[in-house]
Scaffold this active site. Structure first.
Site, PDB file in Angstrom:
ATOM      1  CE  LYS A  36     -55.466-101.038  66.028  1.00  8.35           C
ATOM      2  NZ  LYS A  36     -55.253-100.883  67.393  1.00  8.35           N
TER       3      LYS A  36
HETATM    4  P1  OMP Z   1     -61.599-106.360  74.130  1.00  6.24           P
HETATM    5  O1  OMP Z   1     -62.444-106.469  72.945  1.00  6.24           O
HETATM    6  O2  OMP Z   1     -61.253-105.592  75.132  1.00  6.24           O
HETATM    7  O3  OMP Z   1     -60.758-107.687  74.067  1.00  6.24           O
HETATM    8  O4  OMP Z   1     -60.022-105.317  72.993  1.00  6.24           O
HETATM    9  C1  OMP Z   1     -59.662-105.575  72.242  1.00  6.24           C
HETATM   10  C2  OMP Z   1     -58.119-105.102  71.792  1.00  6.24           C
HETATM   11  O5  OMP Z   1     -57.572-105.573  70.599  1.00  6.24           O
HETATM   12  C3  OMP Z   1     -57.993-103.016  71.915  1.00  6.24           C
HETATM   13  O6  OMP Z   1     -56.858-102.994  72.258  1.00  6.24           O
HETATM   14  C4  OMP Z   1     -58.091-102.965  70.288  1.00  6.24           C
HETATM   15  O7  OMP Z   1     -57.821-101.735  70.327  1.00  6.24           O
HETATM   16  C5  OMP Z   1     -57.498-104.583  69.760  1.00  6.24           C
HETATM   17  N1  OMP Z   1     -57.314-104.401  68.122  1.00  6.24           N
HETATM   18  C6  OMP Z   1     -59.300-104.999  67.873  1.00  6.24           C
HETATM   19  O8  OMP Z   1     -59.682-105.345  68.607  1.00  6.24           O
HETATM   20  N2  OMP Z   1     -59.371-105.559  66.651  1.00  6.24           N
HETATM   21  C7  OMP Z   1     -58.589-105.687  65.626  1.00  6.24           C
HETATM   22  O9  OMP Z   1     -58.590-105.983  64.570  1.00  6.24           O
HETATM   23  C8  OMP Z   1     -57.192-104.750  66.203  1.00  6.24           C
HETATM   24  C9  OMP Z   1     -56.607-104.621  68.112  1.00  6.24           C
HETATM   25  C10 OMP Z   1     -55.203-104.692  67.692  1.00  6.24           C
HETATM   26  O10 OMP Z   1     -54.484-104.421  67.143  1.00  6.24           O
HETATM   27  O11 OMP Z   1     -54.301-105.088  68.640  1.00  6.24           O
END
Ligand code: OMP
Length: 276
Positions: free
Chosen positions: A93
């Site tokens: 990001k």
């Molecule tokens: P889990 O919720 O464990 O599946 O992880 C979600 C991953 O996606 C994390 O690394 C967050 O930082 C990332 N993420 C989001 O959860 N929401 C978003 O809107 C964007 C991201 C991202 O850019 O990957």
């Protein structure tokens, strides 16, 4: 990796799963702490158990940089271990004035050899452009999965559009669907259909299923395009399915479940477009 190559992988494996390597020293099984590089040892076993069910891995950089130089080393070893035909996303990001963005791009694309990096659009065109290259990808935050996404992203602008809609439309003037993807969270799946109509060709990285409770079925029904156009991410629900010695086996089982769910939807799209 090119868009065509990514779609080939999706068809060959019947999956659009992206596994988040959000590897947390406090959450990995205790027995791994005896290893000289616990983060890498965990990732290695997760990759061995899941690589046939996914087309992408997304290490979240925070989990590595939090450990300083040792963490960067674990990240680099993980990158070297991921099979070369799998798409890699640095979830960093980033985004800054042009010359700084150019160095972030160098770090992730050249030093660590990622295919893609997540970028925030907040600073505008000159902060995003240094990341745009041939065969590399910017994944621009558009409509994120967290509760705070409504603070700014849903604001209505004088153009009549919401901020996230403006991000998607305007940024299409900066790069092509071969260089640019969008982050579209799975936690408000009712919006995906509308977002797809704003960017019919682009791939979306869709986090928010699993631990955040997003609806994968609705994402698949409303978000796919003729080249699938989706990389659906899950991290915690896969990699921490067990905190025991069987963690990798359990991760493989969870990844397989998602792959099987995706397979039905994918065959519908691929058959419709006569590409297989
Ligand atoms: P889990 O919720 O464990 O599946 O992880 C979600 C991953 O996606 C994390 O690394 C967050 O930082 C990332 N993420 C989001 O959860 N929401 C978003 O809107 C964007 C991201 C991202 O850019 O990957």
């Amino acid at each position: 990796m090119t868009r065509a190559k990514l779609f080939e992988q999706i068809k060959a494996k019947n999956t659009c799963l992206c596994i988040g390597l959000d590897t947390d020293l406090l959450k990995i099984p205790r027995h791994l702490l005896e290893s000289s590089d616990p983060l890498f040892e965990f990732n290695k076993q997760i990759i061995d158990a899941t690589h046939q069910y996914c087309v992408a891995y997304k290490p979240n950089i925070a989990f590595y940089e939090a450990l300083g130089p040792k963490g960067w080393q674990s990240l680099q070893r993980t990158m070297e271990y991921i099979p070369k035909d799998i798409f890699t996303i640095a979830d960093a990001k980033r985004g800054d004035i042009g010359n700084t963005s150019a160095l972030y791009a160098r770090a992730f694309f050249e030093e660590l050899n990622f295919d893609a990096v997540t970028v925030t659009p907040y600073m505008g065109e000159d902060s995003v452009k240094p990341f745009l290259r041939d065969n590399k990808w910017v994944i621009l935050l558009a409509h994120t999965s967290n509760a705070g996404s409504s603070d700014f992203q849903n604001m209505k602008l004088s153009t009549g559009r919401k901020l996230y809609e403006e991000v998607i439309l305007k940024s299409q003037q900066w790069g092509t669907p071969d260089q640019l993807m969008y982050v579209v969270g799975a936690t408000q799946p009712e919006k995906i259909h509308g977002i797809r109509s704003l960017a019919p060709e682009h791939f979306f990285l869709v986090p928010g299923i699993g631990a955040q409770g997003g609806d994968m079925d609705m994402v698949l029904r409303n978000g796919m395009n003729k080249q699938c156009g989706l990389l659906i991410n899950s991290a915690r629900a896969i990699i921490y399915a067990s905190d025991g010695e069987n963690f990798a086996k359990r991760a493989g089982e969870e990844a397989l479940k998602l792959q099987q769910e995706m397979q039905d939807h994918l065959s519908r799209v691929v058959l419709k477009n006569g590409k297989l």
